[in-house]
Motif scaffolding. Structure first.
Motif, short mmCIF file in Angstrom:
data_model
loop_
_atom_site.label_atom_id
_atom_site.label_comp_id
_atom_site.label_asym_id
_atom_site.label_seq_id
_atom_site.Cartn_x
_atom_site.Cartn_y
_atom_site.Cartn_z
N VAL A 36 35.48 -37.85 17.33
CA VAL A 36 34.15 -37.99 16.77
C VAL A 36 33.16 -38.43 17.84
O VAL A 36 33.53 -38.99 18.87
N TYR A 37 31.87 -38.18 17.55
CA TYR A 37 30.81 -38.60 18.44
C TYR A 37 29.87 -39.55 17.70
O TYR A 37 29.46 -39.28 16.57
N ALA A 38 29.55 -40.69 18.34
CA ALA A 38 28.62 -41.68 17.80
C ALA A 38 28.93 -42.02 16.35
O ALA A 38 28.05 -41.94 15.49
N PRO A 39 30.18 -42.40 16.05
CA PRO A 39 30.54 -42.64 14.65
C PRO A 39 29.98 -43.94 14.11
O PRO A 39 29.91 -44.95 14.81
N ALA A 40 29.54 -43.90 12.87
CA ALA A 40 29.14 -45.11 12.14
C ALA A 40 30.37 -46.00 11.96
O ALA A 40 31.48 -45.59 12.28
N PRO A 41 30.20 -47.23 11.45
CA PRO A 41 31.31 -48.19 11.42
C PRO A 41 32.62 -47.63 10.87
O PRO A 41 32.61 -46.77 9.99
N PRO A 42 33.74 -48.13 11.39
CA PRO A 42 35.05 -47.61 10.98
C PRO A 42 35.36 -47.97 9.55
O PRO A 42 34.71 -48.83 8.94
N PRO A 43 36.37 -47.32 8.97
CA PRO A 43 36.70 -47.55 7.56
C PRO A 43 37.28 -48.93 7.32
O PRO A 43 37.82 -49.57 8.24
N THR A 44 37.17 -49.39 6.10
CA THR A 44 37.83 -50.62 5.67
C THR A 44 38.72 -50.29 4.47
O THR A 44 38.50 -49.30 3.77
N GLY A 45 39.72 -51.11 4.24
CA GLY A 45 40.58 -50.93 3.08
C GLY A 45 41.54 -49.77 3.17
O GLY A 45 42.11 -49.36 2.16
N CYS A 46 41.74 -49.20 4.36
CA CYS A 46 42.67 -48.10 4.53
C CYS A 46 43.97 -48.60 5.14
O CYS A 46 43.97 -49.54 5.94
N ASP A 47 45.05 -47.95 4.79
CA ASP A 47 46.36 -48.28 5.36
C ASP A 47 47.10 -46.96 5.55
O ASP A 47 47.95 -46.59 4.75
N PRO A 48 46.78 -46.22 6.62
CA PRO A 48 47.37 -44.89 6.78
C PRO A 48 48.89 -44.94 6.85
O PRO A 48 49.48 -45.86 7.43
N ALA A 49 49.50 -43.93 6.27
CA ALA A 49 50.95 -43.89 6.18
C ALA A 49 51.60 -43.53 7.51
O ALA A 49 52.81 -43.67 7.66
N ARG A 50 50.84 -43.05 8.46
CA ARG A 50 51.38 -42.74 9.78
C ARG A 50 50.27 -42.93 10.82
O ARG A 50 49.09 -43.00 10.49
N ALA A 51 50.68 -43.02 12.07
CA ALA A 51 49.73 -43.11 13.17
C ALA A 51 49.03 -41.76 13.37
O ALA A 51 49.64 -40.71 13.20
N VAL A 52 47.76 -41.80 13.74
CA VAL A 52 46.96 -40.59 13.91
C VAL A 52 46.23 -40.68 15.25
O VAL A 52 45.51 -41.64 15.51
N TRP A 69 43.40 -40.25 17.96
CA TRP A 69 41.97 -40.27 17.70
C TRP A 69 41.19 -40.39 19.00
O TRP A 69 41.58 -41.12 19.91
N GLY A 70 40.06 -39.69 19.08
CA GLY A 70 39.16 -39.77 20.22
C GLY A 70 37.78 -40.19 19.77
O GLY A 70 37.30 -39.73 18.73
N VAL A 71 37.13 -41.05 20.54
CA VAL A 71 35.79 -41.53 20.21
C VAL A 71 34.90 -41.31 21.43
O VAL A 71 35.22 -41.75 22.54
N PHE A 72 33.76 -40.66 21.21
CA PHE A 72 32.79 -40.37 22.25
C PHE A 72 31.46 -40.99 21.85
O PHE A 72 31.12 -41.03 20.66
N ALA A 73 30.72 -41.48 22.84
CA ALA A 73 29.45 -42.14 22.56
C ALA A 73 28.53 -42.00 23.75
O ALA A 73 28.94 -41.56 24.83
N SER A 74 27.26 -42.38 23.55
CA SER A 74 26.29 -42.42 24.65
C SER A 74 25.77 -43.84 24.81
O SER A 74 25.50 -44.52 23.81
N ALA A 75 25.62 -44.26 26.05
CA ALA A 75 25.24 -45.64 26.32
C ALA A 75 23.86 -45.98 25.79
O ALA A 75 23.59 -47.14 25.45
N SER A 76 22.97 -45.01 25.70
CA SER A 76 21.59 -45.27 25.27
C SER A 76 21.34 -44.88 23.82
O SER A 76 20.17 -44.74 23.41
N ASP A 77 22.38 -44.70 23.04
CA ASP A 77 22.22 -44.39 21.62
C ASP A 77 21.55 -45.57 20.93
O ASP A 77 22.09 -46.67 20.90
N PRO A 78 20.35 -45.38 20.33
CA PRO A 78 19.66 -46.50 19.69
C PRO A 78 20.07 -46.73 18.24
O PRO A 78 19.63 -47.70 17.62
#
Length: 290
Positions: free
Chosen positions: A182-198, A200-209
């Protein structure tokens, strides 16, 4: 697998930027080679008597199937951000061109919440709740059935509120989705308990306001926890980056983090977009669902 620490962290991120999550300008409309159950409700009329949404789960989606794509091809689910649309991200992100090159299918689902712009152009957002997850699963099932998709190679990507939606889908339905980036994702989920490992890649920009770097990094912390232990930290390399790291995890999965210098909240363009999407695709290729 979820920890109270991660829940508190995600809640803190959510409180700090909830008002900003969907402040993304609407993208210019695009044109797909196929439009599936496209609805007149995808316009944003001012008529108070407008009849409301019709179509697939009350929404539409768009799908791109490259010429000559084989049976058993991967599927990338591209989830737009707030105040955006399937048509907008299809035109701007570049997944169709990458799909043509590597012979995979892309589907662009549409969010729940109508968020029309002042000029009347359509825009949508995600509640990132169980109903939205069910809708995306239904879209995946429809596309996979019609085109013979490899069910172990269904991957998620998203931007901003769509990145949040992608994480929610992966953490609640890891039996459907293989990996995500994902790119510039809003806050991560809460209340999840995934049944397996997944993976994941996170991309962002330093000047994202809008989605500040620590908020995006919350997804790295979340998925590192869910894939724990993630060790063997390695630099990601490359130029024009503020930070780039990669972790191998005990379950055979991986987590990666990449922050570009400068930039903004919008999906990258030019060489930066090409570099980011190639890395996303490499992650997907290396991480089918077990």
């Amino acid at each position: 697998m979820a920890s109270s620490l991660m829940k508190r962290l995600a809640a803190l991120f959510g409180a700090s930027c909830a008002a900003l999550l969907l402040a993304v300008p609407a993208a210019a409309p695009g044109h797909a080679d196929r439009a599936v159950l496209e609805s007149p409700a995808d316009q944003c009329p001012t008529d108070p008597n407008y009849p409301g949404n019709i179509g697939f789960d009350g929404r539409h989606y768009r799908v791109h199937v490259p010429a000559g794509v084989p049976t058993g091809a991967p599927l990338v689910v591209a989830i737009h951000g707030g105040y955006d649309s399937p048509e907008g991200v299809e035109a701007e992100w570049g997944w169709n061109a990458l799909a043509d090159q590597h012979k995979f299918i892309v589907v662009y689902p549409r969010g729940t919440k109508k968020e029309c712009q002042t000029d009347g152009s359509p825009g949508w957002g995600w509640n990132a709740d169980a109903a939205d997850v069910t809708h995306i699963k239904n879209v995946v099932d429809a596309v996979a059935t019609q085109y013979g998709v490899n069910r172990k190679r269904v991957h998620l990507t998203g931007h901003s509120n769509g990145g949040q939606m992608a994480s929610r889908a992966a953490c609640t339905a890891p039996e459907v989705f293989a990996s995500g980036a994902v790119y510039a994702p809003a806050p991560p989920p809460t209340g999840c308990d995934p049944a397996r490992a997944v993976s994941w890649g996170v991309f962002a920009s330093a000047s994202d306001p809008i989605v500040l770097e620590p908020i995006a990094y919350g997804h790295v912390m979340y998925w590192s926890w869910e894939n724990r232990p993630c060790q063997n930290e390695q630099p990601g390399g490359g130029s024009d980056v503020k930070d780039s790291r990669h972790w191998d995890c005990a379950s055979g999965t991986e987590v990666l983090w990449r922050v570009y210098n400068g930039g903004s909240h919008t999906w990258p363009t030019g060489a930066r977009r090409t570099e980011m999407m190639n890395r996303m695709w490499q992650l997907f290729q290396a991480n089918p669902r077990p």
